[in-house]
Design a protein around this motif. Structure first.
Motif, PDB file in Angstrom:
ATOM      1  N   GLY A 107       0.273   0.025   4.314  1.00  0.00           N
ATOM      2  CA  GLY A 107      -0.174  -0.980   3.367  1.00  0.00           C
ATOM      3  C   GLY A 107       0.441  -2.339   3.554  1.00  0.00           C
ATOM      4  O   GLY A 107       0.447  -3.133   2.622  1.00  0.00           O
ATOM      5  N   GLY A 108       0.981  -2.598   4.724  1.00  0.00           N
ATOM      6  CA  GLY A 108       1.648  -3.883   4.911  1.00  0.00           C
ATOM      7  C   GLY A 108       2.879  -3.937   4.037  1.00  0.00           C
ATOM      8  O   GLY A 108       3.689  -3.011   4.040  1.00  0.00           O
ATOM      9  N   HIS A 109       2.998  -4.986   3.245  1.00  0.00           N
ATOM     10  CA  HIS A 109       4.166  -5.138   2.387  1.00  0.00           C
ATOM     11  C   HIS A 109       3.897  -4.638   0.966  1.00  0.00           C
ATOM     12  O   HIS A 109       4.800  -4.632   0.142  1.00  0.00           O
ATOM     13  CB  HIS A 109       4.617  -6.598   2.349  1.00  0.00           C
ATOM     14  N   ALA A 110       2.678  -4.232   0.693  1.00  0.00           N
ATOM     15  CA  ALA A 110       2.339  -3.762  -0.649  1.00  0.00           C
ATOM     16  C   ALA A 110       2.821  -2.327  -0.839  1.00  0.00           C
ATOM     17  O   ALA A 110       2.981  -1.574   0.118  1.00  0.00           O
ATOM     18  CB  ALA A 110       0.829  -3.832  -0.860  1.00  0.00           C
ATOM     19  N   GLU A 111       3.032  -1.967  -2.082  1.00  0.00           N
ATOM     20  CA  GLU A 111       3.393  -0.601  -2.408  1.00  0.00           C
ATOM     21  C   GLU A 111       2.218   0.313  -2.071  1.00  0.00           C
ATOM     22  O   GLU A 111       1.082   0.039  -2.470  1.00  0.00           O
ATOM     23  CB  GLU A 111       3.747  -0.507  -3.893  1.00  0.00           C
ATOM     24  N   ARG A 112       2.466   1.367  -1.348  1.00  0.00           N
ATOM     25  CA  ARG A 112       1.378   2.223  -0.869  1.00  0.00           C
ATOM     26  C   ARG A 112       0.754   3.038  -2.002  1.00  0.00           C
ATOM     27  O   ARG A 112      -0.454   3.270  -1.993  1.00  0.00           O
ATOM     28  CB  ARG A 112       1.876   3.119   0.248  1.00  0.00           C
ATOM     29  N   VAL A 113       1.546   3.508  -2.933  1.00  0.00           N
ATOM     30  CA  VAL A 113       1.017   4.222  -4.105  1.00  0.00           C
ATOM     31  C   VAL A 113       1.436   3.418  -5.333  1.00  0.00           C
ATOM     32  O   VAL A 113       2.482   3.661  -5.930  1.00  0.00           O
ATOM     33  CB  VAL A 113       1.543   5.671  -4.172  1.00  0.00           C
ATOM     34  N   PRO A 114       0.603   2.450  -5.691  1.00  0.00           N
ATOM     35  CA  PRO A 114       0.955   1.603  -6.832  1.00  0.00           C
ATOM     36  C   PRO A 114       0.895   2.370  -8.158  1.00  0.00           C
ATOM     37  O   PRO A 114       0.289   3.445  -8.250  1.00  0.00           O
ATOM     38  CB  PRO A 114      -0.102   0.492  -6.790  1.00  0.00           C
ATOM     39  N   ASP A 115       1.521   1.809  -9.167  1.00  0.00           N
ATOM     40  CA  ASP A 115       1.555   2.443 -10.483  1.00  0.00           C
ATOM     41  C   ASP A 115       0.157   2.742 -11.021  1.00  0.00           C
ATOM     42  O   ASP A 115      -0.055   3.781 -11.658  1.00  0.00           O
ATOM     43  CB  ASP A 115       2.313   1.566 -11.486  1.00  0.00           C
ATOM     44  N   ALA A 116      -0.797   1.858 -10.782  1.00  0.00           N
ATOM     45  CA  ALA A 116      -2.156   2.069 -11.296  1.00  0.00           C
ATOM     46  C   ALA A 116      -2.790   3.321 -10.674  1.00  0.00           C
ATOM     47  O   ALA A 116      -3.460   4.088 -11.374  1.00  0.00           O
ATOM     48  CB  ALA A 116      -3.020   0.841 -11.021  1.00  0.00           C
ATOM     49  N   LEU A 117      -2.576   3.546  -9.383  1.00  0.00           N
ATOM     50  CA  LEU A 117      -3.107   4.747  -8.732  1.00  0.00           C
ATOM     51  C   LEU A 117      -2.418   5.986  -9.282  1.00  0.00           C
ATOM     52  O   LEU A 117      -3.072   6.984  -9.595  1.00  0.00           O
ATOM     53  CB  LEU A 117      -2.928   4.654  -7.214  1.00  0.00           C
ATOM     54  N   TYR A 118      -1.109   5.925  -9.428  1.00  0.00           N
ATOM     55  CA  TYR A 118      -0.377   7.053 -10.002  1.00  0.00           C
ATOM     56  C   TYR A 118      -0.886   7.361 -11.413  1.00  0.00           C
ATOM     57  O   TYR A 118      -1.096   8.523 -11.766  1.00  0.00           O
ATOM     58  CB  TYR A 118       1.128   6.794 -10.022  1.00  0.00           C
ATOM     59  N   ALA A 119      -1.118   6.326 -12.209  1.00  0.00           N
ATOM     60  CA  ALA A 119      -1.605   6.519 -13.581  1.00  0.00           C
ATOM     61  C   ALA A 119      -2.980   7.189 -13.578  1.00  0.00           C
ATOM     62  O   ALA A 119      -3.238   8.084 -14.393  1.00  0.00           O
ATOM     63  CB  ALA A 119      -1.643   5.189 -14.324  1.00  0.00           C
TER      64      ALA A 119
END
Length: 183
Positions: free
Chosen positions: A122-134
């Motif tokens: 994902g480059g520098h972005a978080e690969r599993v962001p909080d929104a996906l986890y939610a």
């Protein structure tokens, strides 16, 4: 292996593709070389099959992982596993394009999104962001989320063996680790 044997083998495709009889893998059977793999493999299968995530979802995640790492062996194997798990052909065919396919439940979609997030840099972005986890937590309880994470880990455990060892796709388990004769 001839086409008749391939047809009769539950782990084989409908026919042996031309030239497959002469192909070889790089490794002989890894479990024979490193017997401890059997224990690790059995533990991972037990975790992924603990019943908290439907078997059909696990095989869809494994199939998508094989596609994402670009490995024919894993893709063919997990396609067969999906068929044996009763996943409809339309759904199997649409795994690579799941985002716009009408065949997947919301829980399956978030599982596929998770495997993509884990396996796609994902480059520098978080690969599993909080929104996906939610979103995942809306469909899976805590134990199921860990199980889903471990199901992704299960297929990832075998990725290096598949990429480096090059087992033969579409042949029986007994023949997938066929090395060239010494000489």
């Amino acid at each position: 292996m001839n086409a008749t044997n391939a047809t009769n083998d539950a782990n084989a495709t409908d026919a042996t593709p031309a030239g497959l009889d002469t192909l070889t893998s790089r490794f002989s059977d890894p479990q024979q070389l490193v017997p401890e793999l059997g224990d690790v493999s059995a533990a991972l299968f037990k975790i992924a099959g603990n019943g908290t995530v439907p078997r059909r979802t696990v095989v869809l995640v494994h199939l998508r992982a094989g596609q994402l790492v670009g490995n024919t062996y894993l893709t063919v194997m997990h396609t067969g596993n999906a068929r044996r798990a009763g996943v409809p052909e339309e759904k199997i065919a649409a795994v690579a394009s799941w985002r716009d396919a009408p065949y997947f439940t919301d829980a399956e979609r978030v599982a596929l999104e998770l495997v993509e997030a884990v396996l796609t840099p994902g480059g520098h972005a978080e690969r599993v962001p909080d929104a996906l986890y939610a979103r995942a937590a809306e469909h899976y309880d805590a134990k199921a989320l860990v199980t889903l994470a471990m199901a992704i880990g299960q297929v990832n455990f075998f990725v290096p063996i598949a990429l480096i060892g090059k087992p033969l796709p579409g042949v029986s388990m007994a023949e997938q680790w066929r090395t060239a004769p010494a000489g």
